[in-house]
Design an enzyme around this catalytic site. Structure first.
Site, PDB file in Angstrom:
ATOM      1  N   PRO A  10      27.434  11.936  49.718  1.00  0.00           N
ATOM      2  CA  PRO A  10      26.191  12.702  49.787  1.00  0.00           C
ATOM      3  C   PRO A  10      26.368  14.193  49.548  1.00  0.00           C
ATOM      4  O   PRO A  10      27.330  14.804  50.018  1.00  0.00           O
ATOM      5  CB  PRO A  10      25.709  12.465  51.222  1.00  0.00           C
ATOM      6  N   ASN A  11      25.430  14.729  48.812  1.00  0.00           N
ATOM      7  CA  ASN A  11      25.277  16.171  48.529  1.00  0.00           C
ATOM      8  C   ASN A  11      26.281  16.714  47.518  1.00  0.00           C
ATOM      9  O   ASN A  11      26.142  17.865  47.099  1.00  0.00           O
ATOM     10  CB  ASN A  11      25.343  17.006  49.820  1.00  0.00           C
ATOM     11  N   ARG A  18      26.012  24.616  45.997  1.00  0.00           N
ATOM     12  CA  ARG A  18      26.348  24.654  47.433  1.00  0.00           C
ATOM     13  C   ARG A  18      27.194  25.893  47.708  1.00  0.00           C
ATOM     14  O   ARG A  18      27.665  26.556  46.774  1.00  0.00           O
ATOM     15  CB  ARG A  18      27.109  23.377  47.840  1.00  0.00           C
ATOM     16  N   TYR A  23      33.032  25.350  48.845  1.00  0.00           N
ATOM     17  CA  TYR A  23      33.152  24.252  47.882  1.00  0.00           C
ATOM     18  C   TYR A  23      33.554  24.679  46.468  1.00  0.00           C
ATOM     19  O   TYR A  23      33.701  23.837  45.595  1.00  0.00           O
ATOM     20  CB  TYR A  23      31.829  23.464  47.841  1.00  0.00           C
ATOM     21  N   ASN A  74      35.765  11.632  47.974  1.00  0.00           N
ATOM     22  CA  ASN A  74      35.279  12.673  48.875  1.00  0.00           C
ATOM     23  C   ASN A  74      33.999  12.108  49.479  1.00  0.00           C
ATOM     24  O   ASN A  74      32.946  12.106  48.837  1.00  0.00           O
ATOM     25  CB  ASN A  74      34.994  13.967  48.109  1.00  0.00           C
ATOM     26  N   ALA A  77      29.736  14.177  54.150  1.00  0.00           N
ATOM     27  CA  ALA A  77      29.554  14.082  55.601  1.00  0.00           C
ATOM     28  C   ALA A  77      29.767  12.665  56.151  1.00  0.00           C
ATOM     29  O   ALA A  77      30.012  12.494  57.352  1.00  0.00           O
ATOM     30  CB  ALA A  77      28.165  14.588  55.992  1.00  0.00           C
ATOM     31  N   ASP A  87      35.582   0.651  56.581  1.00  0.00           N
ATOM     32  CA  ASP A  87      35.899  -0.768  56.392  1.00  0.00           C
ATOM     33  C   ASP A  87      35.889  -1.147  54.915  1.00  0.00           C
ATOM     34  O   ASP A  87      36.749  -1.907  54.457  1.00  0.00           O
ATOM     35  CB  ASP A  87      34.902  -1.650  57.164  1.00  0.00           C
ATOM     36  N   GLU A  98      41.765  10.575  50.317  1.00  0.00           N
ATOM     37  CA  GLU A  98      40.530  11.283  50.704  1.00  0.00           C
ATOM     38  C   GLU A  98      40.692  12.773  50.410  1.00  0.00           C
ATOM     39  O   GLU A  98      41.707  13.370  50.762  1.00  0.00           O
ATOM     40  CB  GLU A  98      40.287  11.064  52.201  1.00  0.00           C
ATOM     41  N   HIS A 100      38.781  16.695  50.442  1.00  0.00           N
ATOM     42  CA  HIS A 100      37.687  17.613  50.798  1.00  0.00           C
ATOM     43  C   HIS A 100      37.927  18.933  50.115  1.00  0.00           C
ATOM     44  O   HIS A 100      39.045  19.476  50.161  1.00  0.00           O
ATOM     45  CB  HIS A 100      37.621  17.804  52.319  1.00  0.00           C
ATOM     46  N   SER A 102      36.548  21.808  50.920  1.00  0.00           N
ATOM     47  CA  SER A 102      36.658  22.864  51.935  1.00  0.00           C
ATOM     48  C   SER A 102      37.759  22.520  52.938  1.00  0.00           C
ATOM     49  O   SER A 102      38.233  21.377  52.991  1.00  0.00           O
ATOM     50  CB  SER A 102      35.325  23.024  52.669  1.00  0.00           C
ATOM     51  N   ARG A 107      36.570  24.481  60.293  1.00  0.00           N
ATOM     52  CA  ARG A 107      35.127  24.716  60.315  1.00  0.00           C
ATOM     53  C   ARG A 107      34.573  24.210  61.659  1.00  0.00           C
ATOM     54  O   ARG A 107      35.238  24.341  62.664  1.00  0.00           O
ATOM     55  CB  ARG A 107      34.473  24.019  59.107  1.00  0.00           C
TER      56      ARG A 107
HETATM   57  C1  DQA Z   1      33.196  18.001  52.295  1.00  0.00           C
HETATM   58  C2  DQA Z   1      33.253  18.390  53.776  1.00  0.00           C
HETATM   59  C3  DQA Z   1      32.195  17.653  54.567  1.00  0.00           C
HETATM   60  O1  DQA Z   1      32.256  18.032  55.930  1.00  0.00           O
HETATM   61  C4  DQA Z   1      30.829  17.997  54.043  1.00  0.00           C
HETATM   62  O2  DQA Z   1      29.844  17.271  54.748  1.00  0.00           O
HETATM   63  C5  DQA Z   1      30.693  17.804  52.570  1.00  0.00           C
HETATM   64  C6  DQA Z   1      31.818  18.164  51.715  1.00  0.00           C
HETATM   65  C7  DQA Z   1      34.188  18.837  51.448  1.00  0.00           C
HETATM   66  O3  DQA Z   1      34.389  18.481  50.297  1.00  0.00           O
HETATM   67  O4  DQA Z   1      34.693  19.845  51.926  1.00  0.00           O
HETATM   68  O5  DQA Z   1      29.647  17.448  52.072  1.00  0.00           O
HETATM   69  O6  DQA Z   1      33.597  16.647  52.182  1.00  0.00           O
END
Ligand code: DQA
Length: 143
Positions: A10-11, A18, A23, A74, A77, A87, A98, A100, A102, A107
């Site tokens: 998401p996002n 963003r 990011y 990634n 959230a 799962d 995985e 991220h 950021s 944080r």
């Molecule tokens: C994220 C970190 C997550 O906490 C956040 O909700 C994101 C992006 C990152 O890439 O740093 O949407 O996964």
């Protein structure tokens, strides 16, 4: 040809708009191009997918993981609370890294928790787009 799944939660479709401090300034499209170009140097194909919906991400994993050798994800959230995604990743039986953009360790408290990382071979955070290249290098050693 080997292939990996590159999955964004998401996002992440909003990258570029963003918070750039967290990011970076790449759009999702440029990020996908970066990873795809790097992977092609190793004869690896990249199947990229983004969704804002947990179930759609799980459907994608179930459908595509049978024909892939690794996953870079990634989860956005969903990282912090989706046991269903944990799962689904574990059920694929293929190595997953995985990522991220950021530094989630530095944080809000709730971002330090990853319920999905235990289903992955590694978790990389705080390296912006370079984290994806590092994830690819880790996967290359495993596939
Ligand atoms: C994220 C970190 C997550 O906490 C956040 O909700 C994101 C992006 C990152 O890439 O740093 O949407 O996964």
């Amino acid at each position: 040809m080997k292939s990996i799944l590159l999955i964004h939660g998401p996002n992440l479709n909003m990258l570029g708009k963003r918070d750039k401090n967290h990011y970076g300034d790449l759009t999702l499209e440029s990020l996908e191009t970066l990873v795809t170009d790097e992977a092609s140097k190793h004869d690896i194909e990249v199947d990229s997918f983004q969704s804002n919906h947990e179930g759609i991400l799980i459907d994608f994993l179930q459908e595509k993981s049978e024909h892939a050798q690794g996953i870079i994800i990634n989860p956005g959230a969903l990282t912090h609370y989706s046991y269903a995604l944990h799962d689904a990743l574990a059920d694929t039986g293929i190595p997953c890294v995985e990522v991220h953009l950021s530094n989630v360790e530095n944080r809000e408290e709730w971002r330090k928790v990853s319920v999905t990382a235990p289903a992955c071979i590694a978790k990389i955070s705080g390296k912006k787009e370079n984290g994806y290249i590092e994830a690819l290098e880790l996967l290359i050693q495993k596939i």
